[in-house]
Motif scaffolding. Structure first.
Motif, PDB file in Angstrom:
ATOM      1  N   MET B   1       0.837  -1.209   0.000  1.00 23.87           N
ATOM      2  CA  MET B   1       0.000   0.000   0.000  1.00 23.87           C
ATOM      3  C   MET B   1       0.867   1.253   0.000  1.00 23.87           C
ATOM      4  SD  MET B   1      -3.034   0.902  -0.237  1.00 23.87           S
ATOM      5  CE  MET B   1      -3.582   2.574  -0.420  1.00 23.87           C
ATOM      6  N   ARG B   2       1.913   1.230   0.848  1.00 28.21           N
ATOM      7  CA  ARG B   2       2.784   2.397   0.944  1.00 28.21           C
ATOM      8  C   ARG B   2       3.324   2.774  -0.424  1.00 28.21           C
ATOM      9  NH1 ARG B   2       7.770   1.644   4.383  1.00 28.21           N
ATOM     10  NH2 ARG B   2       8.492   3.569   3.499  1.00 28.21           N
ATOM     11  N   LYS B   3       3.667   1.735  -1.186  1.00 28.33           N
ATOM     12  CA  LYS B   3       4.272   1.966  -2.481  1.00 28.33           C
ATOM     13  C   LYS B   3       3.291   2.604  -3.449  1.00 28.33           C
ATOM     14  CE  LYS B   3       8.042  -1.225  -3.094  1.00 28.33           C
ATOM     15  NZ  LYS B   3       8.504  -2.427  -3.769  1.00 28.33           N
ATOM     16  N   LEU B   4       1.985   2.346  -3.225  1.00 28.78           N
ATOM     17  CA  LEU B   4       1.001   2.813  -4.189  1.00 28.78           C
ATOM     18  C   LEU B   4       0.463   4.198  -3.866  1.00 28.78           C
ATOM     19  CD1 LEU B   4      -0.998  -0.446  -4.931  1.00 28.78           C
ATOM     20  CD2 LEU B   4       0.589   0.775  -6.418  1.00 28.78           C
ATOM     21  N   THR B   5       0.680   4.670  -2.646  1.00 30.02           N
ATOM     22  CA  THR B   5       0.070   5.930  -2.236  1.00 30.02           C
ATOM     23  C   THR B   5       0.354   7.045  -3.232  1.00 30.02           C
ATOM     24  OG1 THR B   5       0.753   5.236  -0.061  1.00 30.02           O
ATOM     25  CG2 THR B   5      -0.302   7.364  -0.222  1.00 30.02           C
ATOM     26  N   VAL B   6       1.641   7.229  -3.531  1.00 29.09           N
ATOM     27  CA  VAL B   6       1.993   8.370  -4.372  1.00 29.09           C
ATOM     28  C   VAL B   6       1.430   8.236  -5.781  1.00 29.09           C
ATOM     29  CG1 VAL B   6       3.894   9.645  -5.381  1.00 29.09           C
ATOM     30  CG2 VAL B   6       3.985   8.969  -2.985  1.00 29.09           C
ATOM     31  N   PRO B   7       1.632   7.095  -6.470  1.00 31.72           N
ATOM     32  CA  PRO B   7       1.046   6.984  -7.811  1.00 31.72           C
ATOM     33  C   PRO B   7      -0.463   7.198  -7.808  1.00 31.72           C
ATOM     34  CG  PRO B   7       2.567   5.195  -7.424  1.00 31.72           C
ATOM     35  CD  PRO B   7       2.472   5.945  -6.149  1.00 31.72           C
ATOM     36  N   LEU B   8      -1.153   6.627  -6.820  1.00 30.79           N
ATOM     37  CA  LEU B   8      -2.599   6.796  -6.763  1.00 30.79           C
ATOM     38  C   LEU B   8      -2.976   8.257  -6.584  1.00 30.79           C
ATOM     39  CD1 LEU B   8      -3.865   3.732  -4.694  1.00 30.79           C
ATOM     40  CD2 LEU B   8      -4.194   4.220  -7.120  1.00 30.79           C
ATOM     41  N   LEU B   9      -2.263   8.901  -5.700  1.00 33.80           N
ATOM     42  CA  LEU B   9      -2.537  10.315  -5.452  1.00 33.80           C
ATOM     43  C   LEU B   9      -2.334  11.120  -6.717  1.00 33.80           C
ATOM     44  CD1 LEU B   9      -1.907  10.615  -1.918  1.00 33.80           C
ATOM     45  CD2 LEU B   9      -1.991  12.832  -2.991  1.00 33.80           C
ATOM     46  N   VAL B  10      -1.228  10.843  -7.398  1.00 25.89           N
ATOM     47  CA  VAL B  10      -0.897  11.580  -8.611  1.00 25.89           C
ATOM     48  C   VAL B  10      -1.984  11.380  -9.653  1.00 25.89           C
ATOM     49  CG1 VAL B  10       0.678  11.592 -10.572  1.00 25.89           C
ATOM     50  CG2 VAL B  10       1.576  11.620  -8.252  1.00 25.89           C
ATOM     51  N   ILE B  11      -2.374  10.127  -9.846  1.00 29.23           N
ATOM     52  CA  ILE B  11      -3.384   9.828 -10.861  1.00 29.23           C
ATOM     53  C   ILE B  11      -4.734  10.412 -10.459  1.00 29.23           C
ATOM     54  CG2 ILE B  11      -4.686   7.980 -11.987  1.00 29.23           C
ATOM     55  CD1 ILE B  11      -2.083   6.297 -11.741  1.00 29.23           C
ATOM     56  N   GLY B  12      -5.078  10.274  -9.181  1.00 31.55           N
ATOM     57  CA  GLY B  12      -6.354  10.796  -8.698  1.00 31.55           C
ATOM     58  C   GLY B  12      -6.463  12.291  -8.920  1.00 31.55           C
ATOM     59  N   LEU B  13      -5.413  12.999  -8.544  1.00 28.02           N
ATOM     60  CA  LEU B  13      -5.411  14.452  -8.688  1.00 28.02           C
ATOM     61  C   LEU B  13      -5.516  14.830 -10.155  1.00 28.02           C
ATOM     62  CD1 LEU B  13      -5.106  16.919  -6.823  1.00 28.02           C
ATOM     63  CD2 LEU B  13      -2.708  16.961  -7.458  1.00 28.02           C
ATOM     64  N   PHE B  14      -4.799  14.069 -10.978  1.00 24.21           N
ATOM     65  CA  PHE B  14      -4.812  14.294 -12.420  1.00 24.21           C
ATOM     66  C   PHE B  14      -6.237  14.186 -12.954  1.00 24.21           C
ATOM     67  CE2 PHE B  14      -4.286  12.596 -16.779  1.00 24.21           C
ATOM     68  CZ  PHE B  14      -3.500  13.616 -17.313  1.00 24.21           C
ATOM     69  N   ALA B  15      -6.884  13.055 -12.626  1.00 21.60           N
ATOM     70  CA  ALA B  15      -8.242  12.831 -13.116  1.00 21.60           C
ATOM     71  C   ALA B  15      -9.189  13.922 -12.619  1.00 21.60           C
ATOM     72  CB  ALA B  15      -8.733  11.464 -12.652  1.00 21.60           C
ATOM     73  N   LEU B  16      -9.036  14.276 -11.385  1.00 22.61           N
ATOM     74  CA  LEU B  16      -9.892  15.291 -10.784  1.00 22.61           C
ATOM     75  C   LEU B  16      -9.766  16.627 -11.520  1.00 22.61           C
ATOM     76  CD1 LEU B  16     -11.760  15.755  -8.240  1.00 22.61           C
ATOM     77  CD2 LEU B  16      -9.752  16.812  -7.221  1.00 22.61           C
ATOM     78  N   LEU B  17      -8.493  17.032 -11.702  1.00 21.03           N
ATOM     79  CA  LEU B  17      -8.246  18.327 -12.344  1.00 21.03           C
ATOM     80  C   LEU B  17      -8.791  18.346 -13.754  1.00 21.03           C
ATOM     81  CD1 LEU B  17      -4.659  19.507 -11.406  1.00 21.03           C
ATOM     82  CD2 LEU B  17      -6.834  20.634 -10.978  1.00 21.03           C
ATOM     83  N   ILE B  18      -8.456  17.299 -14.523  1.00 21.97           N
ATOM     84  CA  ILE B  18      -8.891  17.275 -15.914  1.00 21.97           C
ATOM     85  C   ILE B  18     -10.411  17.235 -15.990  1.00 21.97           C
ATOM     86  CG2 ILE B  18      -8.667  16.068 -18.122  1.00 21.97           C
ATOM     87  CD1 ILE B  18      -6.060  17.225 -16.893  1.00 21.97           C
ATOM     88  N   GLY B  19     -10.997  16.425 -15.110  1.00 23.75           N
ATOM     89  CA  GLY B  19     -12.447  16.333 -15.087  1.00 23.75           C
ATOM     90  C   GLY B  19     -13.080  17.682 -14.793  1.00 23.75           C
TER      91      GLY B  19
END
Lengths: 242, 337, 255, 308
Positions: B1-19
């Motif tokens: 999970m620790r390893k995924l936090t940053v990529p998930l955050l990055v992708i989530g923020l990306f999707a949010l902003l673009i959306g």
């Protein structure tokens, strides 16, 4: 009592470097502080000469009395001008871009007693003839030992009658080291100069001084005449390597 | 999970902003502020490599930004837009989506090569002398641009907007926001990897004691070359994005004042702190926008604020620490590589 | 074959001759001292050997290769490491990082691996870390790995600096006044340490030192120079009795 | 041909004089504090503005002082008053912005950034206060033109060049011959040891700023007398250039700053003589960069030897 340190506690930032030390120096005495690196010796001298932060420490508690007067509110240049206390700092700190002569002249910045200044020049050049030979040279080009002599000579030129010496033998070849201490001894005996000395070489320091204090991690753990300290088993074990 | 936090955050923020941008929930003004934040993050943190980590004092960073801006603008207009000077586009404009990242990479390379202008003298010179060389380099780059009439000289250069429109014609998306986002993340990633490797820490060793670095087998000249070129290359990336967001550039937008902005971000954030630079860039962009109504007084208030701040925190916001040094607990939640 | 052979080494600074016609041969696994008054040119010799200066004249042959004029980092990667008179550690990073950065001569990966974080990068970073921890372990410094050198007592800083020099696997270790600033008890410990290193790593050690106890206790051979010229050479006993050395360097021992 | 060369030499000397005077101020502060005082160019601008207000005041342009004095008197009053007021500005910046940072032991570069910010405040503060309209500096000296063949010289040009040399000579005397000058040099080398000699460091630093700022004031007055249009950004560009000139000369050595200023003046005039004027900065900076690449510590600079 010329100088009296009373329960001095100082801090660098938030770290306490001296945990309440007390000692005294009398007129005309040679007193030495010995102790390991980081025991607080240099800190003590920097506190007495009021070196300001960041290099200098903050006084937390206690007092420094000179002839009974507190000197804690003084600026560093006032300590030199008014109290006639001069420090030859660790690491020499000579002005390498000035000539030897200019270094000495600069030390007389606040003095107006022209006749005495001329006498002091003669005294310095007599104690350290090498400095006279090189007086026109840029002081950066001096060898380590000569720079050390210049640092001491400069302290004398401030007109001080109380010298604080921080490791004057650091990095000196044996021959030069002996020359330096001979000159200091003469200064004490003939000129009545009071000297407070810090020295890594405990044996040398104790042979040279009248009295000594042993400093360990910010506290004074032992004191007495040089002879007593030289014979003390603790000192022998910890500082004389015997 | 620790390893995924940053990529998930990055992708989530990306999707949010673009959306949000896609459905017009954030207006164009906010979008442009966000984009400038990203550009400033790249611009500021890239200077931190040289000024913070390596401890040199480069103050002509905007010059390299100018190289990136001009090279990318010329290329994208040449290839993808109808232009008065360059004529018809060399490639069909709808390829712009694929062409743009390549152009940004070319901008990186060009700016990195311009970085040689200061990297080579840095072998022999240090400190304030090098600072002057960087200022001179900034002036030289700008004056060169002013003196080339084909790219507009002092009048500036435009036409990049139509390249963006070409992208939007293919797929209707907030393209510049996407590009800025991607390149900001990539830049931070690259800088982070660089300064946290034994290789990259060589430049920190140069900062703290160059003599010791050289004697302990760090090839100081090579490290300086790498650091300067990496840093100016990223400034070029920032320049390329800047040019395409604005749609118009002129040489004077890259003068010493712009370099000063980069310096402010580095020292405000703290020398040698990546999170400091990012924080400072966000704060600085925000402050600029907040004070916009004050007009010229803005440029009195901001320096004044900075001077006051320095009196209280003379080591910048973060000093040379990272966010995870100050809040060690954060380490539990993420791993950033 | 000798490990290091210096022939006719001469150095001018401006018009000043700092060192003239200096010759010395060091065999493998020897411990030799270079002594002399302040400003005699001792550190100049070390700076020439480690590549800081390019000699005006002369040859420095290390392991059969002339290294005169090579850049310092190159010299180090060939197997000559050194310490400094006034400790030169990187004070703002951890002791561990200090040792790790010294592995720059043998990183094993390039920029490409670094940015892409390839397998090669990870393997080499692991190797470097292991190597650094091992040297700290051997030198009894493991517990200070995460400390900053500036927070350590002076004696330990010396030790860290020596550890850093050893971490590049040198064949020749140059120690520039290792006992400077140490008190007598620390000096005793230092002598033990150097003796141990000498036996354990089987390397050649060449030192500049003012404290005669160190030199007399450790070195098989001593060379004395003054004003860049050799004035004496021999075993510790010979040197101590040499009138020329006493006059120029040792003094009569009285205050 | 020869005449145009001589004419150009005088032009270069005049430009060089401004650069030199400003470069000397940079050099002094740098020599003492190792601080690139980026606000110095703007102090020059402030000096010109102060001179403007002082002189127009004495010329009776304002209601509360309706007496117009004669021009020579105004000039004689303007020079010392401007020097004094400009020094106050310089010392004020030192006191409120630089000194507290120094006391806290902040990294040197933070002080440099503070200087940059102080410069921005001066420029934009001026713009905000006085607006964008430019000021026309009053004529304080009746212009006299001398003709030698085709060479024309004005009295102002001669005064500018002479003043630059005079100021340099005076400064050189102070720095090399007096104790206070010696103390200034000493501070740059080792600030720690200076108070140990009984020297009040802060006094010396204030003195340095007074000297530097009053020289910027002189440069400001002279500049305004020859090019009477003042604007808030006039100091920035000239200041940057003067600083680069100081470094090329060898910063930290006032001879270097002086020579560097004239060198830049000559290069610029030379470039303009052969190329379009837009090439001036490009070629001038390129030449300076090349000089610095070959002589990294400048013409007079001595490389500080690193002791190992």
């Amino acid at each position: 009592m010329l100088l009296e340190i009373k329960n001095l506690k100082v801090k660098y930032g938030n770290i306490e470097a001296l945990h309440g030390i007390s000692f005294t120096v009398d007129q005309g005495e040679i007193v030495t502080l010995i102790g390991a690196n980081g025991a607080g010796k240099t800190t003590t001298l920097n506190t007495i000469t009021r070196v300001p932060p960041p290099e200098g420490p903050k006084v937390w508690e206690g007092d420094i009395l000179y002839k009974g007067q507190s000197i804690l509110s003084m600026e560093p240049h006032e300590v030199v001008q008014k109290l006639k206390i001069a420090l030859a700092p660790e690491g020499r700190h000579i002005f390498g871009n000035l000539s030897v002569e200019e270094n000495l002249k600069l030390a007389t910045y606040a003095r107006t007693d022209e006749a005495k200044i001329q006498e002091d020049y003669k005294l310095v050049y007599r104690l350290f003839p090498r400095l006279y030979e090189r007086r026109k040279q840029r002081s950066e080009s001096l060898s380590g030992g000569e720079q050390q002599m210049l640092a001491v000579g400069r302290a004398i030129m401030t007109g001080a009658n109380f010298l604080l010496l921080d490791e004057p033998s650091m990095g000196l070849a044996p021959l030069l080291m002996y020359e330096m201490f001979k000159a200091l001894k003469e200064l004490n005996q003939k000129e009545g100069m009071t000297i407070l000395l810090i020295e890594q070489n405990a044996k040398l320091a104790l042979e040279f001084a009248h009295r000594g204090y042993v400093l360990d991690t910010g506290e004074i753990v032992l004191s007495g005449s040089s002879q007593e300290l030289l014979n003390s088993p603790e000192v022998k074990k910890a500082y004389l390597g015997g | 999970m620790r390893k995924l936090t940053v990529p998930l955050l990055v992708i989530g923020l990306f999707a949010l902003l673009i959306g949000l941008a896609y459905y017009d929930k954030i207006d164009l003004y906010t979008q442009s502020v966000l984009m400038f934040m990203g550009i400033n993050i790249i611009f500021g943190s890239s200077l931190n490599i040289v000024n913070g980590y390596m401890g040199e004092f480069s103050c002509g960073h905007a010059g390299f930004m100018a190289v990136g801006a001009y090279v990318s603008s010329i290329l994208s207009v040449l290839f993808f837009a109808q232009d008065r000077v360059f004529g018809a586009p060399l490639l069909p404009p709808q390829y712009a989506i694929y062409g743009f990242p390549i152009i940004v990479i070319i901008a990186f390379i060009a700016a990195a090569l311009a970085g040689l202008l200061v990297a080579l003298p840095s072998f022999k010179t240090r400190g304030d002398y090098l600072a002057i060389i960087t200022i001179a380099a900034n002036y030289i780059i700008i004056s060169t641009i002013i003196n080339i009439d084909a790219i507009g000289g002092p009048r500036g250069f435009m036409g990049m907007k139509s390249v963006i429109f070409a992208m939007e014609d293919v797929v209707y998306l907030p393209w510049m926001l996407i590009w800025v986002y991607i390149f900001t993340i990539l830049s931070i990633w690259a800088i982070y990897r660089f300064v946290n490797s034994t290789y990259g820490k060589g430049i920190v060793a140069i900062h703290q004691d160059e003599v010791a670095a050289e004697i302990m087998s760090v090839n100081t000249n090579k490290m300086k070359l790498v650091a300067f070129m990496f840093s100016s290359g990223l400034a070029g990336v920032a320049g390329a994005l800047f040019a395409h967001v604005l749609g118009y550039i002129n040489p004077n937008s890259f003068n010493i004042l712009k370099s000063t902005e980069a310096l402010v971000m580095v020292y405000l954030g703290g020398m040698g702190s990546l999170s400091g630079s990012i924080l400072a860039a966000i704060l600085f962009t925000f402050l600029l926008e907040l004070l916009r109504p004050l007009q010229i007084i803005k440029w009195v208030v901001i320096p004044l604020l900075l001077i006051i701040l320095m009196q209280f925190r003379p080591e910048g916001i973060m000093g040379n620490k990272e966010l995870s040094d100050i809040f060690p607990r954060l380490k539990k939640f993420y791993q950033f590589k | 074959m000798a490990l290091l052979e210096i022939k006719g080494l001469t150095q001018y600074f401006g018009g000043l001759c700092a060192l003239s016609d200096f010759n010395i041969t060091l065999e493998e696994q020897e411990m030799v001292a270079l002594i002399g008054p302040n400003g005699a040119g001792k550190t100049t010799v070390f700076n020439l050997v480690s590549g800081f200066y390019t000699p005006s004249k002369g040859e420095i042959i290390f392991n059969g290769q002339n290294i005169a004029g090579l850049k310092p980092h190159k010299v180090t990667s060939l197997g000559i490491a050194r310490t400094f008179q006034n400790i030169r550690l990187w004070h703002e990073m951890s002791v561990l990082d200090n040792i790790k950065i010294a592995q720059h001569y043998n990183l094993g990966y390039g920029l490409k691996d670094l940015f892409l974080r390839t397998k090669r990068y990870f393997l080499n970073e692991q190797r470097i870390e292991k190597e650094a921890l091992r040297i700290l372990e051997v030198m009894n410094l493991r517990e200070y790995a995460q400390e900053r050198p500036s927070n350590l007592p002076y004696g330990l800083q010396r030790k860290v600096e020596i550890a850093r020099a050893l971490s590049v696997h040198p064949k020749l270790l140059l120690l520039d006044e290792p006992a400077a600033g140490l008190n007598s008890a620390d000096v005793k410990e230092l002598i033990q340490l150097i003796k141990w290193i000498y036996d354990e790593f089987k390397i050649t050690i060449w030192m500049i030192e003012h404290q005669m106890t160190v030199v007399m206790n450790l070195c098989q051979r001593i060379k004395v120079i003054d004003f860049g010229v050799t004035i004496a050479e021999g075993t510790p006993e010979e040197i101590q009795k040499n009138p020329k050395v006493i006059k120029a360097y040792l003094g009569d021992g009285t205050i | 041909m020869l005449e145009s060369i001589i004419q150009n030499i005088f032009n270069a000397l005049q430009w060089g004089s401004y650069y030199s005077l400003i470069a000397l101020g940079y050099c002094l502060v740098y020599g003492v504090l190792l601080l690139i005082n980026f606000a110095h160019g703007d102090i020059f601008m402030v000096g010109a503005y102060i001179a403007f207000f002082v002189s127009t005041l004495f010329l009776g342009h304002y209601h509360f002082f309706p007496y117009a004095l004669s021009k020579p008197v105004v000039l004689a009053l303007t020079i010392p008053i401007t020097m004094f007021l400009t020094s106050c500005v310089g010392v004020f910046i030192e006191r409120v912005a630089y000194r507290p940072l120094r006391r806290k032991g902040a990294n040197r570069l933070y002080v440099v950034i503070t200087a940059l910010m102080a410069g921005l405040i001066l420029e934009n503060g001026n713009l905000a206060l006085l607006g964008a309209s430019r000021k026309k500096f009053p004529e304080l000296l009746d212009k006299v033109v001398y003709h030698f063949g085709n060479i024309t010289l004005t009295n102002i040009k001669i005064i500018v060049i002479l003043s630059a040399f005079l100021v340099f000579w005076l400064l050189h005397f102070i720095v090399t011959r007096t104790k206070i000058g010696m103390a200034m040099r000493a501070i740059s080398y080792d600030r720690f040891a200076v108070p140990l000699m009984g020297i009040p460091v802060d006094t010396i630093i204030v003195f340095t700023f007074v000297l530097g700022s009053s020289m910027a004031a002189i440069a400001g007055i002279l500049f305004a007398m020859s090019y009477p249009i003042l604007d808030p950004y006039m100091g920035a560009m000239v200041g940057w250039k003067a600083f680069i000139a100081a470094v090329v000369g060898g910063i930290g050595d006032i001879r270097g700053a002086f020579v560097g200023g004239f060198l830049l003046g000559f290069i610029e005039i030379l470039v303009v003589a052969f190329f379009p004027s837009t090439f001036r900065d490009l070629i001038a900076f390129t030449i300076l960069l090349i000089i610095l690449s070959f002589k990294p510590t400048g013409i007079f600079g001595v490389a500080k030897t690193t002791k190992i």
